[in-house]
Design an enzyme around this catalytic site. Structure first.
Site, PDB file in Angstrom:
ATOM      1  N   GLU A  27       0.853  -1.197   0.000  1.00  0.00           N
ATOM      2  CA  GLU A  27       0.000   0.000   0.000  1.00  0.00           C
ATOM      3  C   GLU A  27       0.877   1.231   0.000  1.00  0.00           C
ATOM      4  O   GLU A  27       1.986   1.234   0.548  1.00  0.00           O
ATOM      5  CB  GLU A  27      -0.904   0.007   1.237  1.00  0.00           C
ATOM      6  CG  GLU A  27      -1.830   1.212   1.294  1.00  0.00           C
ATOM      7  CD  GLU A  27      -2.837   1.153   2.434  1.00  0.00           C
ATOM      8  OE1 GLU A  27      -3.708   2.042   2.505  1.00  0.00           O
ATOM      9  OE2 GLU A  27      -2.763   0.211   3.245  1.00  0.00           O
ATOM     10  N   ASN A  72      -6.665   1.620   2.718  1.00  0.00           N
ATOM     11  CA  ASN A  72      -7.375   2.885   2.796  1.00  0.00           C
ATOM     12  C   ASN A  72      -6.976   3.840   1.681  1.00  0.00           C
ATOM     13  O   ASN A  72      -7.789   4.647   1.214  1.00  0.00           O
ATOM     14  CB  ASN A  72      -7.121   3.541   4.155  1.00  0.00           C
ATOM     15  CG  ASN A  72      -7.659   2.727   5.302  1.00  0.00           C
ATOM     16  OD1 ASN A  72      -8.437   1.802   5.122  1.00  0.00           O
ATOM     17  ND2 ASN A  72      -7.239   3.072   6.511  1.00  0.00           N
ATOM     18  N   ASN A 171     -12.318  -1.129  -0.629  1.00  0.00           N
ATOM     19  CA  ASN A 171     -11.633  -1.509   0.602  1.00  0.00           C
ATOM     20  C   ASN A 171     -12.355  -0.949   1.822  1.00  0.00           C
ATOM     21  O   ASN A 171     -12.628   0.257   1.886  1.00  0.00           O
ATOM     22  CB  ASN A 171     -10.197  -0.977   0.595  1.00  0.00           C
ATOM     23  CG  ASN A 171      -9.474  -1.242   1.899  1.00  0.00           C
ATOM     24  OD1 ASN A 171      -9.040  -2.359   2.164  1.00  0.00           O
ATOM     25  ND2 ASN A 171      -9.337  -0.219   2.741  1.00  0.00           N
ATOM     26  N   GLU A 172     -12.699  -1.825   2.757  1.00  0.00           N
ATOM     27  CA  GLU A 172     -13.186  -1.447   4.096  1.00  0.00           C
ATOM     28  C   GLU A 172     -14.232  -0.323   4.079  1.00  0.00           C
ATOM     29  O   GLU A 172     -14.177   0.603   4.883  1.00  0.00           O
ATOM     30  CB  GLU A 172     -12.011  -1.052   4.989  1.00  0.00           C
ATOM     31  CG  GLU A 172     -11.120  -2.214   5.340  1.00  0.00           C
ATOM     32  CD  GLU A 172     -10.061  -1.892   6.403  1.00  0.00           C
ATOM     33  OE1 GLU A 172      -9.963  -0.711   6.812  1.00  0.00           O
ATOM     34  OE2 GLU A 172      -9.335  -2.811   6.791  1.00  0.00           O
ATOM     35  N   TYR A 243      -6.358  -8.021  12.599  1.00  0.00           N
ATOM     36  CA  TYR A 243      -5.043  -7.751  13.189  1.00  0.00           C
ATOM     37  C   TYR A 243      -5.098  -8.118  14.670  1.00  0.00           C
ATOM     38  O   TYR A 243      -6.106  -7.892  15.341  1.00  0.00           O
ATOM     39  CB  TYR A 243      -4.668  -6.276  13.020  1.00  0.00           C
ATOM     40  CG  TYR A 243      -4.493  -5.861  11.576  1.00  0.00           C
ATOM     41  CD1 TYR A 243      -3.303  -6.079  10.914  1.00  0.00           C
ATOM     42  CD2 TYR A 243      -5.540  -5.264  10.878  1.00  0.00           C
ATOM     43  CE1 TYR A 243      -3.128  -5.714   9.589  1.00  0.00           C
ATOM     44  CE2 TYR A 243      -5.386  -4.897   9.549  1.00  0.00           C
ATOM     45  CZ  TYR A 243      -4.182  -5.122   8.909  1.00  0.00           C
ATOM     46  OH  TYR A 243      -4.022  -4.765   7.586  1.00  0.00           O
ATOM     47  N   GLU A 291      -6.162  -8.975   4.398  1.00  0.00           N
ATOM     48  CA  GLU A 291      -5.348  -8.230   5.371  1.00  0.00           C
ATOM     49  C   GLU A 291      -5.319  -9.018   6.668  1.00  0.00           C
ATOM     50  O   GLU A 291      -6.375  -9.262   7.265  1.00  0.00           O
ATOM     51  CB  GLU A 291      -5.906  -6.823   5.642  1.00  0.00           C
ATOM     52  CG  GLU A 291      -5.708  -5.829   4.517  1.00  0.00           C
ATOM     53  CD  GLU A 291      -6.074  -4.405   4.926  1.00  0.00           C
ATOM     54  OE1 GLU A 291      -5.866  -4.059   6.117  1.00  0.00           O
ATOM     55  OE2 GLU A 291      -6.559  -3.661   4.062  1.00  0.00           O
ATOM     56  N   GLN A 350       1.848  -5.632   5.961  1.00  0.00           N
ATOM     57  CA  GLN A 350       2.189  -5.401   4.575  1.00  0.00           C
ATOM     58  C   GLN A 350       3.535  -6.039   4.266  1.00  0.00           C
ATOM     59  O   GLN A 350       4.080  -6.736   5.131  1.00  0.00           O
ATOM     60  CB  GLN A 350       2.202  -3.907   4.291  1.00  0.00           C
ATOM     61  CG  GLN A 350       0.832  -3.257   4.470  1.00  0.00           C
ATOM     62  CD  GLN A 350       0.833  -1.775   4.118  1.00  0.00           C
ATOM     63  OE1 GLN A 350       1.723  -1.238   3.498  1.00  0.00           O
ATOM     64  NE2 GLN A 350      -0.210  -1.083   4.570  1.00  0.00           N
TER      65      GLN A 350
END
Length: 500
Positions: A27, A72, A171-172, A243, A291, A350
């Protein structure tokens, strides 16, 4: 000493090992791109500005697919900014990470980097500030052979069709931090319209709808249901993001993080199958766990920089990982493999510098974090079929998940070679493990390695890049179809046996 027993039978398979399980994520955040994978002034830089030391580590890591450009970041990204002559590209404000994006590295560079690294690109589409037409334009630029405005534009930039087959539809977008945040129905309709239109160009694309940003989100479950009611027949996957961190020093719960990942995956599968039943569809939706990692940040999506300060590639969440983190990462990989029947894609977030297995210094060295080793070894050894393992293990008491097995494991079987991946989640002491491999015909230990240290908080650094590595596990013993190993406290182990 506590003891555990594992039983392995090649007849009891889950699914083939999916190489896309070993994906990562690049990213435009912090130093993942600039001074991470790309640094033209670096002594090792190739003609494209790619750091060759990072390319070599990426290949060693065993990466199969890389998701790009966010995250993001993608929800405000204009892909056109990252193609064509670099000196004509605009500098933009990146609202996601409160920084300045130079666009020196963009789509054209990323696809060349993927070719150099030997990985498949996974492209994310901006459905935050953009929509169907911009997605179609991007697809035409990347994949159409020629004879149209955008495919000819790519040709003028010196590139053949990129042939990108794997796409994330945003995304999200359930997150209020996201540019273009939407309700599930708003997002679901936009994603369905985008997917339908993209398939008019290429019917065989693999498309990922956005799931919840985490299982802690208020709409988790409801979001997946409502999104899939709109998109079910147009997409192949729904995404999961998770996460894990050692919150409040609760190491026992942290070491059991894979229990949560198992439950997360099972919950999303149940929701997807429920929607499939509602729609009377025979299709099964897969999971793109695009992710996942250990992250010690407070997980705020807001910038940590001053409101009036906009920098190029500022340092962001450059977590330094330790042995305990590596054991958790290895256990999360066990969970992903165990769900290979439904998890078709997974991306460690990442790749470089930003909560990453690879760290770099500008103009300087690159090194492996402890988390690098279980990922690289699992990617190298896991092959053939994922097997169901019968486990009889002592338990560990945790605050968050109750009593959980101290030993967790998964195995793969490929033409006479069985690979076993196991963790001891106990911090109290070793567990003696007996693995019945008699049904595999194994007679020889081909390889045995362990990630463990007397100091579970040991880390690597530029000054000491090999303080934590995977070491030969010399105490493993195989005789008469029984593999005997003693797993130290807080350890991850991989053993490959052959024969039969």
């Amino acid at each position: 000493m506590p003891s555990a027993k594992l039983t392995i039978d090649p007849a009891f398979t889950i699914a083939p090992v999916n190489r896309k399980t070993f994906g990562t994520f690049v990213e435009h955040m912090g130093r993942c791109v600039y001074t991470g994978i790309y640094e033209p002034e670096h002594p090792t830089a190739d003609e494209n500005g790619f750091r060759k030391d990072v390319l070599e580590l990426t290949r060693e890591l065993g990466v199969s697919v890389v998701r790009y450009p966010g995250g993001n970041f993608v929800s405000g990204y204009r892909w056109e900014d990252g193609v064509g002559p670099r000196d004509a590209r605009p500098r933009r404000l990146d609202l996601a990470w409160h920084s300045v994006e130079t666009n020196e590295f963009g789509l054209d560079e990323f696809t060349r980097w993927c070719a150099a690294a030997g990985v498949e690109p996974m492209m994310a589409i901006n459905l935050g500030t953009r929509g169907v037409q911009e997605a179609l334009d991007l697809l035409e630029y990347t994949n159409h052979p020629g004879g149209t405005a955008l495919s000819d534009l790519r040709t003028s930039h010196g590139a053949a069709p990129y042939g990108i087959k794997l796409w994330c539809l945003g995304n999200e977008l359930d997150g209020p931090w996201q540019i273009g945040h939407k309700t599930p129905t708003e997002y679901g309709r936009l994603a369905a319209e985008t997917a339908r239109a993209m398939r008019m160009i290429e019917p065989d694309l693999q498309l990922v709808a956005c799931g919840s940003s985490s299982s802690k989100m208020p709409l988790f479950g409801t979001w997946e249901r409502d999104v899939l009611r709109e998109t079910y027949e147009f997409v192949d996957y729904i995404s999961c993001h998770a996460y894990y961190g050692n919150e409040d020093g609760d190491t026992a719960s942290f070491l059991a993080s894979a229990v949560n990942m198992d439950h997360f995956i099972d919950s999303v599968i149940a929701t997807a199958d429920h929607v499939g039943a509602e729609l009377k569809s025979t299709k099964k939706i897969g999971i793109s766990f695009d992710e996942w990692n250990v992250w010690y940040s407070d997980r705020s999506r807001c910038t940590d920089g001053p409101a009036d300060q906009w920098e190029v590639a500022p340092r962001r969440i450059e977590d330094q990982y330790n042995v305990t983190d590596a054991v958790v990462v290895g256990n999360l990989l066990i969970s992903l493999l165990r769900h290979s029947d439904r998890v078709g894609v997974a991306c460690l977030a990442q790749l470089a510098n930003v909560i990453a297995p690879i760290m770099t210094e500008p103009g300087g060295t690159a090194w492996r974090q402890p988390t690098f080793h279980p990922f690289a070894i699992t990617s190298r050894l896991a092959a053939g079929q994922v097997l169901r393992i019968e486990t009889d293990s002592p338990t560990v008491s945790t605050t968050r998940y109750g009593d959980v097995p101290a030993v967790d494991a998964v195995a793969t079987y490929d033409e006479g070679r069985t690979s076993i991946f196991a963790v001891n989640r106990s911090s109290d002491g070793p567990v003696e493990v007996t693995v019945d491999v008699s049904r595999t015909g194994a007679t020889t230990i081909e390889e045995a390695v362990i990630v463990h240290d007397a100091d579970p908080l040991a880390t690597n650094s530029a000054a000491a890049p090999d303080r934590v590595t995977a070491q030969p596990f010399e105490s493993a013993h195989l005789a008469d179809g029984k593999l005997t190993i003693t797993l130290p406290a807080i350890s991850w182990t991989a053993i490959s046996v052959t024969g039969g």
